[in-house]
Scaffold this motif. Structure first.
Motif, PDB file in Angstrom:
ATOM      1  N   GLY A 162       0.818  -1.217   0.000  1.00 31.23           N
ATOM      2  CA  GLY A 162       0.000   0.000   0.000  1.00 31.23           C
ATOM      3  C   GLY A 162       0.848   1.261   0.000  1.00 31.23           C
ATOM      4  O   GLY A 162       2.074   1.217   0.080  1.00 31.23           O
ATOM      5  N   ASP A 163       0.178   2.430  -0.097  1.00 29.98           N
ATOM      6  CA  ASP A 163       0.896   3.703  -0.125  1.00 29.98           C
ATOM      7  C   ASP A 163       1.420   4.045   1.260  1.00 29.98           C
ATOM      8  O   ASP A 163       0.775   3.798   2.285  1.00 29.98           O
ATOM      9  CB  ASP A 163      -0.036   4.827  -0.603  1.00 29.98           C
ATOM     10  N   LYS A 164       2.620   4.675   1.235  1.00 30.49           N
ATOM     11  CA  LYS A 164       3.253   5.118   2.478  1.00 30.49           C
ATOM     12  C   LYS A 164       3.608   6.586   2.328  1.00 30.49           C
ATOM     13  O   LYS A 164       3.566   7.155   1.232  1.00 30.49           O
ATOM     14  CB  LYS A 164       4.507   4.279   2.774  1.00 30.49           C
ATOM     15  N   TYR A 165       3.968   7.235   3.429  1.00 35.50           N
ATOM     16  CA  TYR A 165       4.285   8.663   3.437  1.00 35.50           C
ATOM     17  C   TYR A 165       5.732   8.888   3.847  1.00 35.50           C
ATOM     18  O   TYR A 165       6.308   8.089   4.610  1.00 35.50           O
ATOM     19  CB  TYR A 165       3.360   9.413   4.399  1.00 35.50           C
ATOM     20  N   VAL A 166       6.285   9.979   3.320  1.00 34.31           N
ATOM     21  CA  VAL A 166       7.644  10.379   3.717  1.00 34.31           C
ATOM     22  C   VAL A 166       7.687  10.544   5.233  1.00 34.31           C
ATOM     23  O   VAL A 166       6.805  11.166   5.824  1.00 34.31           O
ATOM     24  CB  VAL A 166       8.064  11.678   3.009  1.00 34.31           C
ATOM     25  N   GLY A 167       8.709   9.975   5.868  1.00 32.69           N
ATOM     26  CA  GLY A 167       8.855  10.066   7.318  1.00 32.69           C
ATOM     27  C   GLY A 167       8.241   8.915   8.067  1.00 32.69           C
ATOM     28  O   GLY A 167       8.445   8.757   9.282  1.00 32.69           O
ATOM     29  N   GLU A 168       7.471   8.083   7.369  1.00 31.85           N
ATOM     30  CA  GLU A 168       6.803   6.966   8.042  1.00 31.85           C
ATOM     31  C   GLU A 168       7.775   5.795   8.212  1.00 31.85           C
ATOM     32  O   GLU A 168       8.672   5.569   7.393  1.00 31.85           O
ATOM     33  CB  GLU A 168       5.597   6.527   7.199  1.00 31.85           C
ATOM     34  N   THR A 182       5.774  -3.217  -6.086  1.00 28.05           N
ATOM     35  CA  THR A 182       5.954  -1.765  -6.050  1.00 28.05           C
ATOM     36  C   THR A 182       4.953  -1.140  -5.080  1.00 28.05           C
ATOM     37  O   THR A 182       3.894  -1.715  -4.795  1.00 28.05           O
ATOM     38  CB  THR A 182       5.756  -1.151  -7.451  1.00 28.05           C
ATOM     39  N   PHE A 183       5.321   0.065  -4.614  1.00 21.31           N
ATOM     40  CA  PHE A 183       4.401   0.863  -3.797  1.00 21.31           C
ATOM     41  C   PHE A 183       4.822   2.317  -3.922  1.00 21.31           C
ATOM     42  O   PHE A 183       5.935   2.623  -4.391  1.00 21.31           O
ATOM     43  CB  PHE A 183       4.418   0.385  -2.334  1.00 21.31           C
ATOM     44  N   ASN A 184       3.916   3.225  -3.505  1.00 21.95           N
ATOM     45  CA  ASN A 184       4.174   4.663  -3.594  1.00 21.95           C
ATOM     46  C   ASN A 184       4.510   5.236  -2.228  1.00 21.95           C
ATOM     47  O   ASN A 184       3.951   4.824  -1.205  1.00 21.95           O
ATOM     48  CB  ASN A 184       2.944   5.408  -4.134  1.00 21.95           C
ATOM     49  N   VAL A 185       5.399   6.227  -2.257  1.00 27.56           N
ATOM     50  CA  VAL A 185       5.674   7.046  -1.079  1.00 27.56           C
ATOM     51  C   VAL A 185       5.243   8.471  -1.424  1.00 27.56           C
ATOM     52  O   VAL A 185       5.739   9.059  -2.401  1.00 27.56           O
ATOM     53  CB  VAL A 185       7.156   7.001  -0.684  1.00 27.56           C
ATOM     54  N   LEU A 186       4.288   9.024  -0.638  1.00 32.22           N
ATOM     55  CA  LEU A 186       3.712  10.330  -0.895  1.00 32.22           C
ATOM     56  C   LEU A 186       4.208  11.351   0.112  1.00 32.22           C
ATOM     57  O   LEU A 186       4.737  10.996   1.174  1.00 32.22           O
ATOM     58  CB  LEU A 186       2.179  10.232  -0.820  1.00 32.22           C
TER      59      LEU A 186
END
Length: 869
Positions: free
Chosen positions: A715-721, A807-811
């Motif tokens: 799944g999508d993850k965030y910068v800093g996570e 693959t996954f996204n980092v937002l």
């Protein structure tokens, strides 16, 4: 002045000095190089005959090995002139030897420490009697002086014969009487004076003979009634009377060590060094009586001791102790201690070593060693010694009627010893194990062992072959101490060490015993179970449990990824020296090997050949050699009977083998007509189940699968996570996986900016999962340094070559996620269906290049699926 007096007193009292009075002045002139003694005073030195050394002359003393012509003196002495020379301890006591005129090798004086000693010798034999016990009858003593006084003083040219020497031997009895003379010839009533002795040599026998040869040369006739029984002390003494000097006349006394002679009555005394003896130990009897005379020594009343019991015996090969078979020994057997009763009648005839003729030493005593063993009857024995008045060496032997009052007896109690037995561990053992049996034995030099139990011989079975019964050994037979057995097998046991301990290592491999409870007996004599009560033997017992060996095993995993190592571990009880055999059977595959078993029964086999195996089921049979410690079934390559590998029975069919090694095959293992997979495993197990095969086994199965790695949706993850990427695999627990998380963006960065590429990599270990054959892995990711982008996860095995990607996204932290298709793990060469994407609101910021590529790819997959339908 007071200090000088103290030093002089100390020197003169501490050192033996000869002074001659009243003619002392006549012996104080010292010829060149003559001997002087430390402590002498008033001397005159001569440099040449009749030429005195003047006052002020310096004498030099040199260390050992130095040359007086070249060396520096270690000490000097300034001469005081005629009649004034003093050999003071402070200067000369540690500097004995020659003193020289400076620059020459001319010795003026030779300094010595005075010494005197005295010894007492048997006048007839010349043997040393000092500190010994003697009997008065026919015993004469000569004294000998040992001193250096003759060399140093009495040999001086100016010594005048008849001058008083003040050298004497002092003899004192128990009442304190001091003898100045002793009777030396009873018939002539002559005496030997003990004072003012003038030694003629450094070793001087009184009254001056070369050495004692008869009573006529003696100083002391002990058989005179004047000398009562008791202890006499004697020593040598010198009175020293110094020359007069300016502090006055000083007198000192020196003497030798004090010695003794014990004068005894004309009788005999018998003593034992032990009152009580644990049998199988030695003791000694000391006879004290007339010097150089014969005595009969025997163990009384042993005629009642009957076989197999024995009595204490005289140990063989002792000096001046004559046993049966010698003239003196046979005379001892015929000695009549009362009319009509000889020693031979009174001792055990079978034990002809219970008596001896003993010649005492010149000291009037002799110690005789006695022995006992495990057959010695435990009771109190009387040991007697009689003075023998006949000819002890007469041939043929003569009988002597005794009624002799000159005898003595002593009692010695012989006690039975004890024996203990124990086994190492918990007393429960598997057939094939080595059992350490040990204990203590104070009763014999050898511990006999046998075993009793279900259906074993009543008398006990040999520890080596329990079905063979043991017999009581015939003591003295050629087979002793091995004993005599029903079937000729060896009756086993173990020697006892000097510290009374024993240990026997029982290797039970191949021992003809079934499982059950047994009793092991340790006996001090070769006495079987039936004879224990009759022979009154000493024994100990220990119970042991015997169990059948077995084997257990397991595989490291029921499902193994091809290429992974697999471990077969387990326990094989019974300590098989051959180890265990491991068979692995599958379609068109056979593996056979053996593995060592550790002391604790554990074994481990590493199977590294899975990369060559096709996927499918495989069978494992772990074989234990059991009680005969031999593999009764084994593969034989190129078996002549079939021309290929076959399973044979090498132990049972060895007698059928031809010189070419032909053994009847049980079944074909490899080659034309061979059994495969489960059929081969079934045939092997059925063969091991045969009644004439004692081997046991443990069977297992495992599956070989193609290796796989699955990545769980991320799944999508965030910068800093910080988050965890995980998944499942059929790779073995403990395998390493390399995990690489990297940005899929390849756009160049501005020169004024840092690169937009980021990621993380590392390795993780596979751990056990909840389901058999499905293990898990996890990888922690810290996205604090990530830039917004699409990221590719690649997981790769090391032992087994397998790879999976996703693959996954980092937002950015303030972005709303874009609805995308759920990413799926993509193992290499494995097609995986992709779920339909669920659209969501479009994010405020467009995804990177990698996201666009991913969307295009998903559309292509959807088109393919539609075309297949």
């Amino acid at each position: 002045m007071k200090a000088k007096i103290s030093i002089t007193l100390l020197a003169l009292v501490a050192v033996a000095l000869l002074a001659v009075a009243p003619a002392a002045a006549e012996v104080t002139t010292i010829s060149p190089g003559g001997v002087v003694f430390v402590g002498e005073q008033g001397l005159t030195f001569e440099s040449t005959p009749s030429v005195t050394v003047p006052v002020g002359t310096v004498l030099n003393w040199y260390a050992s090995g130095d040359d007086p012509l070249t060396a520096v003196p270690a000490a000097t002495y300034t001469c005081q002139g005629p009649t004034n020379e003093v050999i003071s301890p402070s200067t000369f006591q540690t500097r004995t030897g020659n003193w020289y005129l400076p620059g020459t090798k001319t010795s003026i004086i030779n300094v010595m420490m005075p010494a005197i000693d005295v010894k007492a010798y048997n006048s007839g034999t010349g043997e040393d009697m000092t500190n010994e016990r003697v009997v008065k009858d026919n015993t004469y003593i000569t004294f000998r002086l040992d001193s250096n006084l003759y060399e140093g003083l009495l040999s001086r040219p100016n010594y005048v014969a008849g001058d008083a020497t003040n050298i004497k031997v002092v003899v004192v009895d128990e009442e304190g009487t001091v003898y100045t003379a002793l009777y030396n010839d009873e018939a002539a009533l002559t005496t030997t004076g003990l004072t003012n002795l003038v030694p003629a040599t450094s070793q001087f026998y009184l009254p001056g003979v070369a050495q004692p040869t008869s009573k006529l040369n003696s100083n002391w006739a002990l058989d005179r009634a004047d000398y009562k029984a008791g202890v006499y002390s004697f020593y040598a003494q010198v009175n020293l009377n110094s020359a007069k000097d300016n502090v006055g006349t000083v007198t000192g006394v020196t003497k030798s060590k004090v010695y003794t002679v014990e004068v005894g009555k004309d009788d005999v005394k018998v003593e034992s060094n032990k009152d009580t003896v644990v049998r199988n130990n030695d003791f000694s009897i000391t006879i004290t009586g007339r010097p150089d005379e014969y005595y009969v020594l025997w163990v009384k009343g042993t005629s009642s001791v009957t076989a197999p019991d024995t009595a204490p015996f005289v140990k063989p090969n002792q000096d001046k102790v004559f046993v049966a078979g010698t003239a003196a020994g046979d005379n001892a057997a015929l000695y009549q201690f009362r009319a009509g009763q000889t020693v031979a009648n009174d001792v055990s005839i079978a034990g002809g070593d219970c008596f001896a003729m003993v010649k005492l030493a010149s000291s009037g005593s002799r110690t005789v060693g006695f022995g006992t063993d495990e057959t010695t009857k435990d009771q109190t024995y009387t040991i007697r010694a009689d003075y023998f008045t006949g000819n002890a060496l007469a041939v043929p032997p003569v009988s002597v009627v005794a009624n002799n009052p000159t005898y003595d007896t002593v009692k010695v109690k012989i006690e039975a010893g004890d024996i203990t037995i124990t086994t190492a561990g918990d007393s429960q053992y598997f057939i094939g194990q080595e059992i350490v049996i040990s204990g203590t034995n104070t009763d014999s030099d050898y511990t006999w062992l046998y075993i009793t139990g279900p259906n074993l011989p009543n008398k006990g079975g040999s520890i080596e072959d329990p079905r063979d019964g043991v017999n009581t050994a015939i003591i003295g037979s050629v087979n002793y101490p091995d004993g005599l057995l029903d079937s000729g097998a060896v009756w086993s046991g173990e020697n006892v060490e000097t510290d009374d301990t024993w240990e026997y290592k029982w290797d039970t491999a191949g021992v003809n015993l079934d499982a059950g409870s047994y009793t092991i007996y340790a006996v001090t004599t070769a006495t079987n179970y039936n004879d224990l009560g009759r022979d009154d033997a000493t024994y100990g017992t220990v119970s042991v449990g015997i169990k059948q060996p077995f084997v257990t095993a397991t595989t490291s995993s029921a499902t193994v990824a091809r290429g992974d190592d697999m471990y077969i571990t387990g326990n094989a009880e019974g300590d098989p020296t051959q180890g265990v055999a491991i068979w692995i059977l599958g379609k068109n595959y056979v593996s056979y090997t053996t593995e060592t078993v550790e002391d604790n029964g554990a074994f481990e086999y590493k199977f590294s050949g899975t990369s060559d195996l096709a996927p499918g089921q495989y069978f494992v049979v772990v074989q234990h050699p059991m009680t005969n410690d031999l593999f009764d079934l084994a593969p034989q390559a190129g078996n002549p009977a079939v021309g290929q590998t076959a399973v044979v029975r090498p132990v049972l069919d060895r007698q059928l083998a031809t010189p070419a090694g032909l053994l009847p095959p049980v079944f074909i293992l490899e080659g034309t007509g061979s059994l495969q997979g489960s059929n081969a495993a079934t045939a092997l197990v059925n063969a091991m189940n045969s009644a004439d095969i004692d081997d046991t086994y443990y069977k297992l199965t495992f599956m070989i699968e193609e290796p796989k790695i699955i990545i769980s949706p991320i799944g999508d993850k965030y910068v800093g996570e910080t988050f965890t990427i995980s998944g499942t695999t059929n790779l073995a627990v403990g395998d390493s996986l390399i995990v690489d998380v990297s940005s899929s963006s390849f756009r160049p960065a501005e020169k004024t900016q840092a690169s937009g590429f980021s990621g993380q990599s590392g390795s993780v270990l596979v751990t056990a999962g909840d389901k058999d054959g499905e293990n898990v892995w996890e990888f922690e990711v810290d996205a604090s340094s990530f830039v917004p982008d699409e990221y590719i996860v690649k997981v790769q095995g090391i032992v087994a070559d397998q790879t999976a990607t996703q693959t996954f996204n980092v937002l950015k932290a303030d972005e709303t996620p874009v609805a995308t298709a759920t990413p799926v793990s993509t193992p290499v060469a494995t097609a995986t269906a992709v779920p339909t994407a669920e659209p969501t609101a479009e994010p405020t910021a467009a995804p990177g290049f990698g996201v666009l590529v991913s969307l295009i790819g998903l559309g292509a997959v959807a088109a393919l699926i539609a075309r297949k339908d």
